[in-house]
Design a protein around this motif. Sequence first.
Motif, PDB file in Angstrom:
ATOM      1  N   UNK A 621       3.105  -6.732  41.816  1.00 54.63           N
ATOM      2  CA  UNK A 621       2.884  -8.066  41.235  1.00 54.63           C
ATOM      3  C   UNK A 621       3.390  -8.178  39.798  1.00 54.63           C
ATOM      4  N   UNK A 622       3.776  -9.399  39.438  1.00 54.63           N
ATOM      5  CA  UNK A 622       4.174  -9.773  38.077  1.00 54.63           C
ATOM      6  C   UNK A 622       5.298  -8.894  37.540  1.00 54.63           C
ATOM      7  N   UNK A 623       6.271  -8.641  38.401  1.00 57.78           N
ATOM      8  CA  UNK A 623       7.454  -7.890  38.006  1.00 57.78           C
ATOM      9  C   UNK A 623       8.684  -8.736  38.311  1.00 57.78           C
ATOM     10  N   UNK A 624       9.123  -9.593  37.375  1.00 58.70           N
ATOM     11  CA  UNK A 624      10.312 -10.414  37.629  1.00 58.70           C
ATOM     12  C   UNK A 624      11.518  -9.537  37.933  1.00 58.70           C
ATOM     13  N   UNK A 658       2.533 -12.826  43.000  1.00 56.80           N
ATOM     14  CA  UNK A 658       1.248 -12.844  42.312  1.00 56.80           C
ATOM     15  C   UNK A 658       0.324 -11.686  42.686  1.00 56.80           C
ATOM     16  N   UNK A 659       0.480 -11.126  43.873  1.00 58.27           N
ATOM     17  CA  UNK A 659      -0.415 -10.031  44.262  1.00 58.27           C
ATOM     18  C   UNK A 659       0.306  -9.119  45.243  1.00 58.27           C
ATOM     19  N   UNK A 660      -0.369  -8.052  45.675  1.00 57.96           N
ATOM     20  CA  UNK A 660       0.274  -7.010  46.470  1.00 57.96           C
ATOM     21  C   UNK A 660       0.658  -7.475  47.869  1.00 57.96           C
ATOM     22  N   UNK A 662       2.239 -10.167  48.524  1.00 54.97           N
ATOM     23  CA  UNK A 662       3.512 -10.898  48.365  1.00 54.97           C
ATOM     24  C   UNK A 662       3.498 -12.231  49.104  1.00 54.97           C
ATOM     25  N   UNK A 663       2.300 -12.784  49.346  1.00 56.49           N
ATOM     26  CA  UNK A 663       2.197 -14.033  50.096  1.00 56.49           C
ATOM     27  C   UNK A 663       2.558 -15.250  49.256  1.00 56.49           C
ATOM     28  N   UNK A 664       2.504 -15.144  47.939  1.00 52.18           N
ATOM     29  CA  UNK A 664       2.815 -16.274  47.063  1.00 52.18           C
ATOM     30  C   UNK A 664       3.418 -15.742  45.777  1.00 52.18           C
ATOM     31  N   UNK A 665       4.236 -16.580  45.155  1.00 52.43           N
ATOM     32  CA  UNK A 665       4.870 -16.155  43.916  1.00 52.43           C
ATOM     33  C   UNK A 665       5.489 -17.324  43.184  1.00 52.43           C
ATOM     34  N   UNK A 698       4.183 -21.931  37.154  1.00 54.45           N
ATOM     35  CA  UNK A 698       2.824 -21.390  37.265  1.00 54.45           C
ATOM     36  C   UNK A 698       2.927 -19.891  36.999  1.00 54.45           C
ATOM     37  N   UNK A 699       2.731 -19.453  35.767  1.00 56.20           N
ATOM     38  CA  UNK A 699       2.973 -18.054  35.416  1.00 56.20           C
ATOM     39  C   UNK A 699       1.910 -17.091  35.917  1.00 56.20           C
ATOM     40  N   UNK A 700       0.741 -17.606  36.321  1.00 54.68           N
ATOM     41  CA  UNK A 700      -0.324 -16.709  36.761  1.00 54.68           C
ATOM     42  C   UNK A 700      -1.126 -17.374  37.869  1.00 54.68           C
ATOM     43  N   UNK A 701      -1.419 -16.608  38.905  1.00 54.77           N
ATOM     44  CA  UNK A 701      -2.266 -17.064  40.007  1.00 54.77           C
ATOM     45  C   UNK A 701      -2.957 -15.845  40.603  1.00 54.77           C
ATOM     46  N   UNK A 702      -4.138 -16.053  41.170  1.00 59.88           N
ATOM     47  CA  UNK A 702      -4.921 -14.962  41.739  1.00 59.88           C
ATOM     48  C   UNK A 702      -5.363 -15.347  43.144  1.00 59.88           C
TER      49      UNK A 702
END
Length: 730
Positions: A621-624, A658-660, A662-665, A698-702
């Motif tokens: 996650x969070x690795x452009x 956004x998370x491991x 990889x369902x959304x980004x 949207x730079x951050x989502x959980x």
Amino acid sequence: MTLPNHSLRRALPRLLAASALMSACSAFAQQADEKKDDPSRLIDLNEIVISAPKLSDKTLLEAPISATAVPRRTLQDAAIYTVKDAAMYAPNTVFTEFSARAISTPRFRGIGGSPTNPGVTTYIDGVPQFNAYSASIMLIDVDQVDMVRGPVGALYGRNTAGGLISITSRKPLMRGWEGEAQTMIGNYNLQDYRARVSGALIDDVLGVSAMFGYNQRDGYTKNTVNGQPIDNRGSWFGKTQFLWTPSKELEVRLIIAGESARDGDYALNDLASLRATPRQSARDFAGGTKRDVLMPTLQVTWHGSKFDLTSTTGLVWWKEEDTTDLDYSTFNFVPGSTFLLRNNRQQQTTWSQEFRFSSPKGAPIVINEQATLAWQAGAFFFDQTFQQTTFQNQDNVFFPVFIPASTTNTRANLHDQGMGIYAQTTLTAWKKLDFTTGLRWDLEHKQADLSANRGPVAPPFLPSLDASSRGSRSFNQVTPQSSIAYRFTPGLMAYFGFAGGYKAGGFNTASVTGRNSYDQERTWNYEFGVKGKALQDKLGFQLALFYTDWRNLQLNTPNGASLATFDIINAGNAASKGIELNLNYQATSSWTLFGSAGLQTARFLSGSMDNGANIGGNKVPYTPNYTAAVGSQYNWELPRGWTVYARADVQFLGGFVYDSTNAAGQNAYTLANFRLGLRRQSWYSELFMNNAFNTRYVPIAIPFPGLAASGYVGESGAPMTFGVRAGIKF
């Protein structure tokens, strides 16, 4: 492009007043001491020295590491007030930061962590911050910000898995007196006021400085229920320093910094809703965040004929409380109530002490005519206490009238102690070849007193809960570091190095499933780099290729037994690889260009698991997949001492998840900032515009399963902001 909804009429009187004030003061400013830095002179970025104390004798183009330094002039010219803003100049560097700024997590090359156990450690005047709640304070009276990518445990008191951020304060003046004042006014009711004074109480013996300020703005996100902003910000901050130099060998420096922030609630909303209508959320409860930070630091430096000694003593105290509508909506079963409400209180006190011995600066041991040896060794100790209590109130879903709301309470008391011992030597042969070896040993002991309960009646889909536990765990690790560097010419160097990184395990303070603890994490970083100058020394460049082997990765993951609760687990292994480039070009004495670019791939390896799901092959996650920034500043010299200057900074970020799962980004996006100003000697006034094209992102989502329709809640990025900034030095 649409302008923000806020009217400029509220800010216009203050803009005019600020400009008038600075104009009235300009005549006095022209009499400023000529010995001060000429503000119209651009920075020679090729000669920036790394300000972090362990590398202070190396310029960026001499140190065999991948690093970015943001000096005071850049912080001033670009109006950088937070570390997150400074990070735009560093490749493969991102910050995940909520609107309530207490939670701000740096990530280098994909390596990050939780706020309570960061993978990138922030040092403030040599004192490591063990928690993001004390690291993400306002930058004030800062001389330089360094970002070193990759572990450097053989150089610093606190070991890290991914790298470090070093924030160094400006020293007080030791002769004469100087002062400065600055104000910034903008849309969204932005107001920022700062003032500084520094001078010698006793010339060349005792200096003092003090800087204080206030910052506020209205929230960017609107509560559609009452039309009010959700995520306001406001803070008071200050720093006082004393510098005592009774002799040329001894320097004693006392720094006392603090901040009191009163922010609004988290600006979270369902991710799909944010994509459709950015910066809006519906809330039936207005929450908020309070945070207070105090950090006194004592630095003692002694320069001897055989060795130098540096002692850094730090005390970091912070307290935070936040209350939030945890379902981030108007969803409820009982009219007039809030379905899910949480109150969270935390407090931490950390004492740390580091002693470092080194060969005298600029005077290594001479072995023979062809070889010299430089060395350093140190010991680091810390003691930390942490308390947290959470109160989570949840309406009963099935029988809201007859059965009262369910409450989940957690309490945690942690006591951590530890030490680290490190040493490093550099053998230089023929003034061209450097062999560097280092070793570090860490030992940490952690104790926890945890409890969790739920009542009076648990909802049918959640288990009953009444548990308490006490435990202790110890962690220790040896991490090596080594590099070889060769200087082909005074302006060209190549290096290869490897280093081990380490992050201790710990305890989950609010877990309700028995996942009370997690294990340590390790990294191995391999790096090849080339640095140098070209085009008659006008161009400085840094190029680095890296590969990071990441073991037993610590990952934040949702806790299925408690809504909106997250635990740290060990997910398995991952690998990160990529390339980084920094360029600085001094085209003329009035024109400079700068840029950075990074490409990276960070993925979980086979066998990695998150909550029982196989995530092998997924992105971290969070690795452009890429980061880049380009900028330029130009000064036009006019008659009678006037200077017009213009600056542009443009940042490009590639897509990331956004998370491991990889369902959304977030897809790739671009942010552009512009500044245009007028300066005369020590007086200036400028117009600024950030996110000039009002980019939506949207730079951050959980993950938020069961509550958010899309499965995620997130926060919109900052909109276009604009205003005026003015300042004076005397």
